[in-house]
Design a protein around this motif. Sequence first.
Motif, mmCIF file in Angstrom:
data_model
loop_
_atom_site.group_PDB
_atom_site.id
_atom_site.type_symbol
_atom_site.label_atom_id
_atom_site.label_comp_id
_atom_site.label_asym_id
_atom_site.label_seq_id
_atom_site.Cartn_x
_atom_site.Cartn_y
_atom_site.Cartn_z
ATOM 1 N N VAL A 173 0.871 -1.179 0.000
ATOM 2 C CA VAL A 173 0.000 0.000 0.000
ATOM 3 C C VAL A 173 0.907 1.228 0.000
ATOM 4 N N VAL A 174 0.704 2.101 -0.983
ATOM 5 C CA VAL A 174 1.602 3.220 -1.222
ATOM 6 C C VAL A 174 0.868 4.527 -0.919
ATOM 7 N N ARG A 175 1.589 5.441 -0.269
ATOM 8 C CA ARG A 175 1.022 6.762 0.034
ATOM 9 C C ARG A 175 2.092 7.828 -0.177
ATOM 10 N N GLY A 176 1.718 8.919 -0.871
ATOM 11 C CA GLY A 176 2.648 10.021 -1.087
ATOM 12 C C GLY A 176 2.139 10.977 -2.143
ATOM 13 N N GLN A 177 3.030 11.830 -2.601
ATOM 14 C CA GLN A 177 2.697 12.813 -3.625
ATOM 15 C C GLN A 177 3.918 13.060 -4.489
ATOM 16 N N LYS A 178 3.696 13.182 -5.797
ATOM 17 C CA LYS A 178 4.785 13.349 -6.757
ATOM 18 C C LYS A 178 4.532 14.547 -7.655
ATOM 19 N N PHE A 179 5.626 15.039 -8.258
ATOM 20 C CA PHE A 179 5.530 16.102 -9.261
ATOM 21 C C PHE A 179 6.519 15.767 -10.378
ATOM 22 N N TYR A 180 6.514 16.556 -11.448
ATOM 23 C CA TYR A 180 7.325 16.271 -12.640
ATOM 24 C C TYR A 180 7.031 14.856 -13.159
ATOM 25 N N ALA A 181 5.766 14.489 -13.125
ATOM 26 C CA ALA A 181 5.383 13.110 -13.443
ATOM 27 C C ALA A 181 5.139 12.941 -14.940
ATOM 28 N N THR A 182 6.204 13.118 -15.716
ATOM 29 C CA THR A 182 6.118 13.039 -17.174
ATOM 30 C C THR A 182 5.574 11.684 -17.608
ATOM 31 N N GLY A 183 4.535 11.724 -18.432
ATOM 32 C CA GLY A 183 3.989 10.496 -19.000
ATOM 33 C C GLY A 183 2.894 9.841 -18.204
ATOM 34 N N ALA A 184 2.697 10.240 -16.938
ATOM 35 C CA ALA A 184 1.712 9.557 -16.097
ATOM 36 C C ALA A 184 0.293 9.739 -16.622
ATOM 37 N N LEU A 185 -0.006 10.919 -17.151
ATOM 38 C CA LEU A 185 -1.372 11.211 -17.584
ATOM 39 C C LEU A 185 -1.832 10.238 -18.663
ATOM 40 N N LEU A 186 -0.939 9.870 -19.570
ATOM 41 C CA LEU A 186 -1.299 9.047 -20.724
ATOM 42 C C LEU A 186 -0.719 7.638 -20.638
ATOM 43 N N ALA A 187 -0.324 7.236 -19.436
ATOM 44 C CA ALA A 187 0.259 5.907 -19.244
ATOM 45 C C ALA A 187 -0.819 4.864 -19.006
ATOM 46 N N HIS A 188 -0.437 3.594 -19.148
ATOM 47 C CA HIS A 188 -1.284 2.465 -18.746
ATOM 48 C C HIS A 188 -0.906 1.977 -17.353
ATOM 49 N N LEU A 189 0.393 2.074 -17.038
ATOM 50 C CA LEU A 189 0.906 1.717 -15.720
ATOM 51 C C LEU A 189 1.790 2.856 -15.229
ATOM 52 N N VAL A 190 1.749 3.131 -13.922
ATOM 53 C CA VAL A 190 2.512 4.249 -13.365
ATOM 54 C C VAL A 190 3.493 3.726 -12.317
ATOM 55 N N PRO A 191 4.788 3.637 -12.662
ATOM 56 C CA PRO A 191 5.785 3.281 -11.659
ATOM 57 C C PRO A 191 5.970 4.419 -10.652
ATOM 58 N N ILE A 192 5.799 4.093 -9.379
ATOM 59 C CA ILE A 192 5.916 5.066 -8.293
ATOM 60 C C ILE A 192 7.187 4.743 -7.511
ATOM 61 N N VAL A 193 8.082 5.713 -7.360
ATOM 62 C CA VAL A 193 9.240 5.502 -6.498
ATOM 63 C C VAL A 193 8.780 5.675 -5.056
#
Length: 421
Positions: A173-193
């Motif tokens: 279970v992941v919790r946080g906030q990111k910025f500069y998330a290039t590609g996330a809007l149009l992705a199928h999967l979102v790798p989260i660091v």
Amino acid sequence: MNIAVNAGTLAGEPQPVPQPVPGPPRPSEPAHIIRDDAEAIRVAEALAEAFRIGASGRDRSGARPAAELDAFSQSGLWSINVPKAHGGPGVSYATLAKVIAIVSAADPSIGQIAQNHLGIVAAIDTVSSPEQKTLLFGEVLRGTRFGNAFSERGTKRAADFETRFTADGDHVVVRGQKFYATGALLAHLVPIVATDGAGRAWYAIAERDAPGLSVIDDWSSFGQRGTASGTVLIADVRVPKTHLVPAWKGYERPSADGAIFQIIQAAVDAGIARAALDDTIDFVRTKSRPWIDSGQDRASDDPYTIQAVGDLTIRLHAAEALLERAGRAIDAAVAAPDAASVAAAQLATAEAKVLTTEAALASTNKLFELAGTRSTLAEHNLDRHWRNARTHTLHDPVRWKYAIVGNHALNGVAPPFHAWS
């Protein structure tokens, strides 16, 4: 719930209420698989011709390149660094860099959107188990696009992450906030660091429409507008452990992962430089007037303009040559990773990053000096090249690339080993 917000409202106007929007559908047909390096270049050149047509209009309107991205990922170019052992083309990283430069010359936002996807593919090859490679490379070969939720605002350093995950059965279970998330809007999967209890960084690869994952379209930069590099909110997002990639292992021992992320950034800048130089030459030939003291009938015969275009051309060719050299060094480090081969790849990539940055900034700035006042008219939108170059070349400070190269030359000090080197 996924949320996208358009940040295009004027200051002082009421802000729209964020509305839930779905991510893009998965491709209905499997993606093409590129056969070899030569095909990768041919496909990139064909796509670039199509992407170039609408690039200026997308920059003006802030439109997201959804259809273009579908064509790009379905073309097979998003799987070109999947290893041959897993059914992919496994092309040279010199070829991969050239592909990104070609696409970025047409639309650098589209070139940048692919960057983190290709970097993640490389990281999976470095750190994942054979079973995880089979699973995730299978997704990529079908045309699945990875986005990115890596960087955070408000932390002291780029490598500091406040996003955390905890185990919950066969999920995390992941919790946080990111910025500069290039590609996330149009992705199928979102790798989260995200980090574990020991502070180690992992890629938790979430479904774009996972409950609790909200992508906010609040990218307001004056350049690279089409990347939608805004915010990702992560509120107790569940990710199966099959999709938890141990990113930290890529920096536990020598690997080319950092250099791979970096060379793609350099390739984007090379593409921007190429586009600006091509537009300068076209404008001078077809629209500019010769200066009254030149005694020439055509602006293209002005000797000072000829000299300046020659200088820009040489700089760009040098940058492209270093980009290819860096790709070959990365190939060697991927094939036989050790401290020496990885340092050589990092140094070659740092050198390429310096020259592609300088070529992009010089070409996009000189365009107006050589083309003249009319080149600044809004109808031409040529300022997009400078805005894109100035924005993208800030990705990681090139002054530190000089330091890396100089410290190695003078003192034999290897480059720092992290994702930005």
